[in-house]
Design an enzyme around this catalytic site. Structure first.
Site, PDB file in Angstrom:
ATOM      1  N   ARG A  90     -21.705  17.730 -17.179  1.00  0.00           N
ATOM      2  CA  ARG A  90     -21.019  17.402 -15.923  1.00  0.00           C
ATOM      3  C   ARG A  90     -21.778  17.960 -14.714  1.00  0.00           C
ATOM      4  NH1 ARG A  90     -19.872  14.067 -18.623  1.00  0.00           N
ATOM      5  NH2 ARG A  90     -17.867  13.533 -19.465  1.00  0.00           N
ATOM      6  N   GLU A  93     -24.544  15.615 -14.253  1.00  0.00           N
ATOM      7  CA  GLU A  93     -23.985  14.417 -13.647  1.00  0.00           C
ATOM      8  C   GLU A  93     -23.746  14.629 -12.146  1.00  0.00           C
ATOM      9  OE1 GLU A  93     -20.591  11.330 -15.030  1.00  0.00           O
ATOM     10  OE2 GLU A  93     -19.921  13.416 -14.816  1.00  0.00           O
ATOM     11  N   SER A 116     -32.754  28.127  -1.963  1.00  0.00           N
ATOM     12  CA  SER A 116     -33.314  28.999  -2.988  1.00  0.00           C
ATOM     13  C   SER A 116     -32.355  29.201  -4.154  1.00  0.00           C
ATOM     14  CB  SER A 116     -33.644  30.368  -2.374  1.00  0.00           C
ATOM     15  OG  SER A 116     -34.095  31.258  -3.374  1.00  0.00           O
TER      16      SER A 116
END
Length: 149
Positions: A90, A93, A116
């Protein structure tokens, strides 16, 4: 012994002792965030020598494992890309769907550069919700401008 062996020893001891990551954090470090301590014990960050000593005592690790906990790890290795674990996928995704949006909005606000992952902080909290509890992640990374030479 290598770093993966140490992680396996830690996960086994955690399981056998019935410890939570929160309990482990409280015993290993008061100054380092729970996320960094957990990441270190999973092989993605390093501990300070005093923290490594406390972890070694808690998990009954050999001296070599304690030393490995203080060494700079090889970071960012996933067993498979894309990841197959549903929770980790996820996040993958999210980057696939929102990555270009995050890039555009960050660079519109800050200019040409990156956020960063080294000078970085993250918090996680549970938010109660009538429709089911929610996970709240907050990430803060230093903005680093690209330089022209």
């Amino acid at each position: 012994m290598n770093r993966a062996d140490v992680t396996d020893l830690i996960l086994s001891a955690k399981r056998l002792k019935g410890l939570t990551w929160k309990q482990i954090h409280e015993k290993v470090s008061v100054s380092t965030s729970p996320i960094v301590v957990t990441a270190a014990l999973l092989g993605q960050m390093r501990l300070e020598p005093g923290e490594a000593a406390k972890a070694a005592e808690l998990f009954e690790l050999p001296k070599e494992a304690e030393i490995l906990l203080t060494e700079i790890p090889y970071r960012g290795s996933l067993p498979q890309v894309p990841p197959t674990d549903p929770l980790i996928y996820r996040f993958y995704e999210l980057v696939q769907v929102y990555g270009t949006t995050w890039k555009e909005l960050i660079q519109e606000e800050f200019g040409d550069g990156i956020m960063s992952a080294i000078d970085f902080d993250m918090t996680m909290e549970r938010q109660p919700d009538q429709k089911g509890d929610r996970v709240k992640l907050a990430m803060s990374g230093k903005f680093l401008s690209y330089k022209r030479y």
